[in-house]
Motif scaffolding. Sequence first.
Motif, PDB file in Angstrom:
ATOM      1  N   ALA A   8       0.816  -1.208   0.000  1.00  0.00           N
ATOM      2  CA  ALA A   8       0.000   0.000   0.000  1.00  0.00           C
ATOM      3  C   ALA A   8       0.851   1.259   0.000  1.00  0.00           C
ATOM      4  O   ALA A   8       0.478   2.279  -0.592  1.00  0.00           O
ATOM      5  CB  ALA A   8      -0.921  -0.006   1.222  1.00  0.00           C
ATOM      6  N   VAL A   9       2.020   1.203   0.640  1.00  0.00           N
ATOM      7  CA  VAL A   9       2.854   2.391   0.761  1.00  0.00           C
ATOM      8  C   VAL A   9       3.334   2.888  -0.600  1.00  0.00           C
ATOM      9  O   VAL A   9       3.599   4.088  -0.777  1.00  0.00           O
ATOM     10  CB  VAL A   9       4.045   2.108   1.700  1.00  0.00           C
ATOM     11  CG1 VAL A   9       5.044   1.155   1.058  1.00  0.00           C
ATOM     12  CG2 VAL A   9       4.724   3.396   2.127  1.00  0.00           C
ATOM     13  N   CYS A  10       3.419   2.007  -1.570  1.00  0.00           N
ATOM     14  CA  CYS A  10       3.886   2.420  -2.896  1.00  0.00           C
ATOM     15  C   CYS A  10       2.907   3.378  -3.565  1.00  0.00           C
ATOM     16  O   CYS A  10       3.296   4.168  -4.432  1.00  0.00           O
ATOM     17  CB  CYS A  10       4.108   1.196  -3.784  1.00  0.00           C
ATOM     18  SG  CYS A  10       5.447   0.124  -3.205  1.00  0.00           S
ATOM     19  N   GLY A  11       1.663   3.320  -3.144  1.00  0.00           N
ATOM     20  CA  GLY A  11       0.662   4.211  -3.725  1.00  0.00           C
ATOM     21  C   GLY A  11       0.743   5.635  -3.233  1.00  0.00           C
ATOM     22  O   GLY A  11       0.000   6.502  -3.714  1.00  0.00           O
ATOM     23  N   GLU A  12       1.635   5.905  -2.303  1.00  0.00           N
ATOM     24  CA  GLU A  12       1.764   7.257  -1.768  1.00  0.00           C
ATOM     25  C   GLU A  12       2.450   8.213  -2.744  1.00  0.00           C
ATOM     26  O   GLU A  12       2.379   9.426  -2.571  1.00  0.00           O
ATOM     27  CB  GLU A  12       2.550   7.236  -0.452  1.00  0.00           C
ATOM     28  CG  GLU A  12       1.820   6.591   0.702  1.00  0.00           C
ATOM     29  CD  GLU A  12       0.575   7.360   1.110  1.00  0.00           C
ATOM     30  OE1 GLU A  12       0.616   8.598   1.118  1.00  0.00           O
ATOM     31  OE2 GLU A  12      -0.450   6.707   1.404  1.00  0.00           O
ATOM     32  N   VAL A  13       3.117   7.675  -3.760  1.00  0.00           N
ATOM     33  CA  VAL A  13       3.755   8.510  -4.772  1.00  0.00           C
ATOM     34  C   VAL A  13       3.018   8.309  -6.086  1.00  0.00           C
ATOM     35  O   VAL A  13       2.880   7.173  -6.570  1.00  0.00           O
ATOM     36  CB  VAL A  13       5.251   8.164  -4.939  1.00  0.00           C
ATOM     37  CG1 VAL A  13       5.895   9.029  -6.020  1.00  0.00           C
ATOM     38  CG2 VAL A  13       5.992   8.350  -3.615  1.00  0.00           C
ATOM     39  N   GLN A  14       2.524   9.389  -6.660  1.00  0.00           N
ATOM     40  CA  GLN A  14       1.766   9.317  -7.902  1.00  0.00           C
ATOM     41  C   GLN A  14       2.658   8.862  -9.059  1.00  0.00           C
ATOM     42  O   GLN A  14       3.878   9.058  -9.039  1.00  0.00           O
ATOM     43  CB  GLN A  14       1.148  10.682  -8.229  1.00  0.00           C
ATOM     44  CG  GLN A  14       0.185  11.192  -7.159  1.00  0.00           C
ATOM     45  CD  GLN A  14      -1.020  10.286  -6.978  1.00  0.00           C
ATOM     46  OE1 GLN A  14      -1.628   9.852  -7.973  1.00  0.00           O
ATOM     47  NE2 GLN A  14      -1.364   9.988  -5.732  1.00  0.00           N
ATOM     48  N   GLU A  15       2.013   8.276 -10.072  1.00  0.00           N
ATOM     49  CA  GLU A  15       2.739   7.751 -11.242  1.00  0.00           C
ATOM     50  C   GLU A  15       3.692   8.783 -11.826  1.00  0.00           C
ATOM     51  O   GLU A  15       4.854   8.492 -12.106  1.00  0.00           O
ATOM     52  CB  GLU A  15       1.739   7.305 -12.316  1.00  0.00           C
ATOM     53  CG  GLU A  15       0.964   6.049 -11.989  1.00  0.00           C
ATOM     54  CD  GLU A  15       1.723   4.785 -12.363  1.00  0.00           C
ATOM     55  OE1 GLU A  15       2.816   4.911 -12.964  1.00  0.00           O
ATOM     56  OE2 GLU A  15       1.235   3.695 -12.057  1.00  0.00           O
ATOM     57  N   GLY A  16       3.191  10.008 -11.991  1.00  0.00           N
ATOM     58  CA  GLY A  16       4.005  11.024 -12.636  1.00  0.00           C
ATOM     59  C   GLY A  16       5.204  11.472 -11.808  1.00  0.00           C
ATOM     60  O   GLY A  16       6.171  12.017 -12.353  1.00  0.00           O
ATOM     61  N   ASP A  17       5.157  11.265 -10.502  1.00  0.00           N
ATOM     62  CA  ASP A  17       6.237  11.702  -9.630  1.00  0.00           C
ATOM     63  C   ASP A  17       7.272  10.606  -9.372  1.00  0.00           C
ATOM     64  O   ASP A  17       8.333  10.870  -8.772  1.00  0.00           O
ATOM     65  CB  ASP A  17       5.664  12.156  -8.278  1.00  0.00           C
ATOM     66  CG  ASP A  17       4.781  13.386  -8.417  1.00  0.00           C
ATOM     67  OD1 ASP A  17       5.042  14.196  -9.333  1.00  0.00           O
ATOM     68  OD2 ASP A  17       3.845  13.527  -7.618  1.00  0.00           O
ATOM     69  N   ARG A  18       6.984   9.398  -9.818  1.00  0.00           N
ATOM     70  CA  ARG A  18       7.861   8.283  -9.469  1.00  0.00           C
ATOM     71  C   ARG A  18       9.250   8.370 -10.101  1.00  0.00           C
ATOM     72  O   ARG A  18      10.244   8.052  -9.425  1.00  0.00           O
ATOM     73  CB  ARG A  18       7.178   6.959  -9.824  1.00  0.00           C
ATOM     74  CG  ARG A  18       5.999   6.673  -8.908  1.00  0.00           C
ATOM     75  CD  ARG A  18       5.272   5.382  -9.250  1.00  0.00           C
ATOM     76  NE  ARG A  18       4.155   5.174  -8.319  1.00  0.00           N
ATOM     77  CZ  ARG A  18       3.338   4.134  -8.362  1.00  0.00           C
ATOM     78  NH1 ARG A  18       3.505   3.187  -9.297  1.00  0.00           N
ATOM     79  NH2 ARG A  18       2.354   4.025  -7.488  1.00  0.00           N
TER      80      ARG A  18
END
Length: 756
Positions: free
Chosen positions: A571-581
């Motif tokens: 779940a923690v991976c969802g804290e950064v949006q796709e565009g910001d990764r």
Amino acid sequence: MTTRQRASLEIDGIVQGVGFRPFVYRLALRLGLSGWVRNTGQGVQIEAEGEAEALAAFSRALREEAPPLAVVTALRLTHLDAVGEEGFVILDSAKKGHGGEVSPDCDVCEDCLKELFDPDNRRHLYPFINCTNCGPRYSIITGIPYDRPATTMAGFPMCDDCLAEYHDPLNRRFHAQPNACPVCGPRLSLFDAEGAPVAGDPLQQALAALKAGRVVAVKGVGGYHLAVDASNEEAVTLLRRRKKRDEKPFAMLAADLDAVRRHVHCSELEGRLLSGVESPIVLMRKRPESTVSPLVAPGNGWFGFMLPGNPLQHLLARGVDSPLVMTSGNLSDEPIAYRDDEALRTLSGIADFFLTHDRDIHTRTDDSVIRLYRGEPLFLRRSRGYVPRAVALPGEQARVLAVGAELKATLCLTRGGQGFMSQHIGDLKNAATLTSLEESAAHLGRLLEITPEVVAHDLHPDYLSTVYGQGLGLPCVAVQHHHAHMASCMAENGLDGEAIGVILDGTGYGSDGTIWGGEFLVGGYAGFARRGHFGLMRMPGGDAAVREPFRMALAALYRLHGAELFLQPLAVCGEVQEGDRPLFLKMLEKGINAPLTSSCGRLFDAVSALLSVRHRISYEGQAAIELEALAETGAADEAYPYLVAGEGSHVLEFGPAIAAICADLAGGKSRADIARAFHRTVAAGIVEVCRRIRAEHGEERVVLSGGVFQNRLLTEDVAGELTAEGFQVYCHRLVPPNDGGLALGQAVIAGRALGK
């Protein structure tokens, strides 16, 4: 043949403002002695004359029967020739020698409490009742010797009845400097949020407001509190919204131990701490049946309670049917408000009413906070009730002013073999807190008559405390943060020589300019060597990683999976949006705005976020506190794997544990069990590194310090396992393990460097 003799006795310690001279007077009369007693700038001086047996009994009783608030640290007796004096008198104060000690503020004694609630007593329900055995001291003293003109009671001339008590050596209020009554003493007032007076009895109107769910700012002994009915969820929500304090637990006030025990599991020792004259806040485990709103301490298995610490709190606590939230009256990151105009200005957007009075507070002092660890008290904050009691140092040393670091700031002044810690000042992040630090240093130095020879400060060049210390025009000693923690624990335990220091915290400026926080040191006051540390992790976003623990979790995952970290089913991976990764990955890969740290605190943040306990925090240490609360409900027989690399300098790597935690999460294992196993893992790794250091250096003594050792589970695991391995383990008792105890270590290191 007569055995009549005369003796001079000089007594050091907390012996002024605690009824010591009246006690001496009554004791001398009882034993048939003549002579005199007086306060000096250092303590109390006595000359007593009588039969030899009576003088010997007198000397013993000075220690054994001293008033409850007195602390006798030294008694020096010199024999004199008898002069045939008759009668015993109390002389005016005289200054002599170096500064003395000052009594802390303390709760109402049993005698005054009976009078407070006795309808036939002239002080019935009078919120400023006191005697020589109780009442305000440190917060109202403006100078020494401690006499009424040198207190904020100077503007309240005593009426005839109070004067008669004050001058009667057989009266409990003989020379009680704050002595007062409804005729001549301070009085309550109630104002609305705009500062307009509210008609009617101030106390009854304030109680009515609390019962109606309103927020009342209450002027106490050391500053203002904000109070609401703790069982009223709407009132607690209102206070949180106005104070902008979303989740940090509130302290509560209850009328007595029976009331406390309806809401928490309160042991005999916790009850004794609560009932002591110091009236600290004590953290105790919640009862599930408590009627207190869960919003008082969300995500936390503990409530913080205190019993009344002054007459007004006794009146308030008995005037409502449930506990009251009683939290510090301040804005975020600012010290507690203590001046009336300041309180009205800063708290008018929070409080609906102000219950105040016309006795000034000279020195602000916030509440002390304690929790039990292994059946012993552990300070989380050492302040009202305990300050400025001295801490004995391992030996005589130079006079030092130590100014602490940045968080949980306190000062320490040393004189001879004593260290005097200031009250809790707060986090040094703004001008208001820095001003409080400066005022506290000046006031404490004036009261104790200590002129420092050297200033000790943190190694970090940008802390406000460092800048302040360097601007005093005295020689300065910069002390590495974790060395100061180690020395603090050694000093309060009276250790000399060298020891292993296991120092765990969130942030400290390392000797190499990097961020330390999971350290294994070997050394003593003269210096240290870094013999190990936790494995380094990136802090993506720098300080933002402290406020957003998900960043530390992603940094830990990056060490395992590299650029594929966002492919992990967590779940923690969802804290950064796709565009910001892509940018986030570049920070980790290149180390751009992502400094390396060995911090144990950041490791706990990472695991807290991995378990979705806390991705973002609203107060310092929240992620770790809530992870500990979760772990307390779990079980784990074994630790996760870890690695210890290197020789001479050991690196404790928790990468294998992070991988195992992820596997257990994927397998559906209880998060509470995972959290408990993680605590055991950290403890096991610490013990392994200590074993290796012992094999290399032969050192058996281990001191545990740093804010992470506020974690009860971890501390008990570490101390228990080290003891089982044959180590001599030393923990904090007299000062907090967090940065609130740091100044003591700084002071001893600098004092030893300068010499006696």
